[in-house]
Write a protein that holds these residues in place. Structure first.
Motif, PDB file in Angstrom:
ATOM      1  N   SER A  37     -15.092 129.776  12.984  1.00  0.00           N
ATOM      2  CA  SER A  37     -14.871 129.830  11.538  1.00  0.00           C
ATOM      3  C   SER A  37     -14.858 128.442  10.904  1.00  0.00           C
ATOM      4  CB  SER A  37     -13.563 130.566  11.243  1.00  0.00           C
ATOM      5  OG  SER A  37     -12.555 130.101  12.105  1.00  0.00           O
ATOM      6  N   SER A  38     -14.537 127.404  11.686  1.00  0.00           N
ATOM      7  CA  SER A  38     -14.371 126.064  11.102  1.00  0.00           C
ATOM      8  C   SER A  38     -15.597 125.545  10.346  1.00  0.00           C
ATOM      9  CB  SER A  38     -13.960 125.065  12.181  1.00  0.00           C
ATOM     10  OG  SER A  38     -12.845 125.551  12.879  1.00  0.00           O
ATOM     11  N   ASP A  66     -23.301 126.816  22.361  1.00  0.00           N
ATOM     12  CA  ASP A  66     -22.855 127.695  23.455  1.00  0.00           C
ATOM     13  C   ASP A  66     -23.247 129.136  23.181  1.00  0.00           C
ATOM     14  OD1 ASP A  66     -21.133 128.011  21.322  1.00  0.00           O
ATOM     15  OD2 ASP A  66     -19.373 127.242  22.342  1.00  0.00           O
ATOM     16  N   HIS A 137     -10.568 122.726  23.432  1.00  0.00           N
ATOM     17  CA  HIS A 137     -11.944 122.830  23.931  1.00  0.00           C
ATOM     18  C   HIS A 137     -12.943 122.533  22.808  1.00  0.00           C
ATOM     19  CE1 HIS A 137     -11.824 127.326  22.833  1.00  0.00           C
ATOM     20  NE2 HIS A 137     -12.923 126.916  22.231  1.00  0.00           N
ATOM     21  N   ARG A 166     -10.359 138.443  17.737  1.00  0.00           N
ATOM     22  CA  ARG A 166     -10.461 138.897  16.344  1.00  0.00           C
ATOM     23  C   ARG A 166     -11.908 139.190  15.928  1.00  0.00           C
ATOM     24  NH1 ARG A 166     -10.217 133.334  16.176  1.00  0.00           N
ATOM     25  NH2 ARG A 166     -11.281 132.262  14.466  1.00  0.00           N
ATOM     26  N   LYS A 202      -4.343 124.207  14.902  1.00  0.00           N
ATOM     27  CA  LYS A 202      -5.177 123.155  15.494  1.00  0.00           C
ATOM     28  C   LYS A 202      -4.445 121.806  15.575  1.00  0.00           C
ATOM     29  CE  LYS A 202      -8.612 125.986  15.841  1.00  0.00           C
ATOM     30  NZ  LYS A 202      -9.871 125.996  15.136  1.00  0.00           N
TER      31      LYS A 202
HETATM   32  C1  GLP Z   1     -15.133 129.098  19.950  1.00  0.00           C
HETATM   33  C2  GLP Z   1     -16.404 128.255  19.941  1.00  0.00           C
HETATM   34  C3  GLP Z   1     -16.105 126.805  19.623  1.00  0.00           C
HETATM   35  C4  GLP Z   1     -15.203 126.734  18.395  1.00  0.00           C
HETATM   36  C5  GLP Z   1     -13.905 127.423  18.661  1.00  0.00           C
HETATM   37  C6  GLP Z   1     -12.943 127.367  17.490  1.00  0.00           C
HETATM   38  O1  GLP Z   1     -14.465 129.058  21.151  1.00  0.00           O
HETATM   39  N1  GLP Z   1     -17.110 128.310  21.177  1.00  0.00           N
HETATM   40  O2  GLP Z   1     -17.326 126.111  19.403  1.00  0.00           O
HETATM   41  O3  GLP Z   1     -14.980 125.391  18.046  1.00  0.00           O
HETATM   42  O4  GLP Z   1     -14.206 128.779  18.921  1.00  0.00           O
HETATM   43  O5  GLP Z   1     -13.216 128.406  16.592  1.00  0.00           O
HETATM   44  P1  GLP Z   1     -12.668 128.477  15.124  1.00  0.00           P
HETATM   45  O6  GLP Z   1     -13.421 127.442  14.357  1.00  0.00           O
HETATM   46  O7  GLP Z   1     -12.995 129.859  14.651  1.00  0.00           O
HETATM   47  O8  GLP Z   1     -11.213 128.210  15.173  1.00  0.00           O
END
Ligand code: GLP
Length: 260
Positions: A37-38, A66, A137, A166, A202
């Protein structure tokens, strides 16, 4: 490492503006794009800039970070489909200009090697957009990942599967256990890394990324060794930064022409 603390819309505009300038300088630039989502605000901002005629992706290329292993080709959460829906189909990329590792390949090891070679053949990534997981990660390089890793198969942690449930109707058992991901060394090969994060969940990962020791336990910390990283965080994600005041003062004093 530059840290910018601002409201999410402002951060998305900053990243989108940087990509617009890159493509103005080099219309054939290679972008590294991320799911989650970021980065969605960045894609929305770029789509608006594109519809207003300020930016074109017609000669650009993009590589995703990925992919889940084993999701059917029409599964809405397959990252290739997510990127198509959230970004690629909304702008003017040429057919096949956006690539991702194939989580349905028969020989997954060979597919990882092919993907690494395709990035090198394209000339490498000029600007990599990154999110970050709550466990630090990047891509799907979970804690314990080799800091020198290249694209490979990984097993997701339970935390990541819970975080991502989700997107699978809150059914954690439907989140795949395996993925293909660019390695940390692959990500480190990008010429400019723009990491974006928002929200309190985060804050710990951002603290480790910016201020912690470099460690495979917090994979994003490898970025401390990269010469050009921009960390864009909202006040909640910046909540645990000891140097927050310094970062705010530095950004306020920065001449606009300098960009990210
Ligand atoms: C997944 C993706 C990552 C992403 C992370 C955070 O695991 N593989 O690339 O940075 O989610 O997701 P969000 O931005 O929704 O918090």
């Amino acid at each position: 490492m530059e840290v910018v603390i601002a409201a999410p819309e402002e951060l998305a505009a900053l990243a989108a503006g940087t990509i617009e300038s890159l493509l103005a300088r080099n219309p054939e630039a290679v972008l590294g794009i991320a799911t989650g989502s970021s980065p969605l605000g960045i894609y929305d901002d770029l789509t608006r800039r594109h519809s207003e005629g300020h930016v074109s992706f017609a000669r650009a290329r993009a590589f995703t970070l990925d992919e889940y292993v084993g999701l059917a080709s029409n599964h809405p959460e397959r990252y290739r489909n997510v990127i198509e829906k959230e970004f690629a189909s909304r702008v003017d990329f040429a057919p096949d200009a956006v690539q991702g590792p194939d989580g349905l390949a028969e020989d997954l090891g060979a597919e990882c090697a092919r993907y690494e070679a395709a990035i090198v053949e394209a000339g490498g990534v000029d600007l990599q957009i990154l999110g970050i997981g709550s466990d630090g990660h990047v891509g799907f390089n979970e804690p314990g990942s080799s800091l020198a890793s290249r694209t490979r198969i990984k097993t997701l942690t339970e935390q990541t599967r819970l975080d991502n449930a989700r997107f699978f109707g809150s059914h954690v058992d439907q989140v795949p256990r395996h993925c293909l991901t660019q390695g940390l060394a692959t990500i480190m090969s990008a010429r400019h890394v723009v990491l974006i994060a928002a929200g309190r969940a985060k804050a710990e990962a951002i603290h480790h990324l910016v201020e912690g020791p470099v460690s495979a336990m917090w994979p994003a910390t490898i970025l401390q060794h990269h010469p050009h990283v921009s960390v864009l965080v909202d006040p909640a994600a910046a909540g645990r930064l000891q140097l927050a005041d310094y970062f705010r003062t530095t950004h306020a004093a920065k001449p606009e022409w300098q960009g990210l």
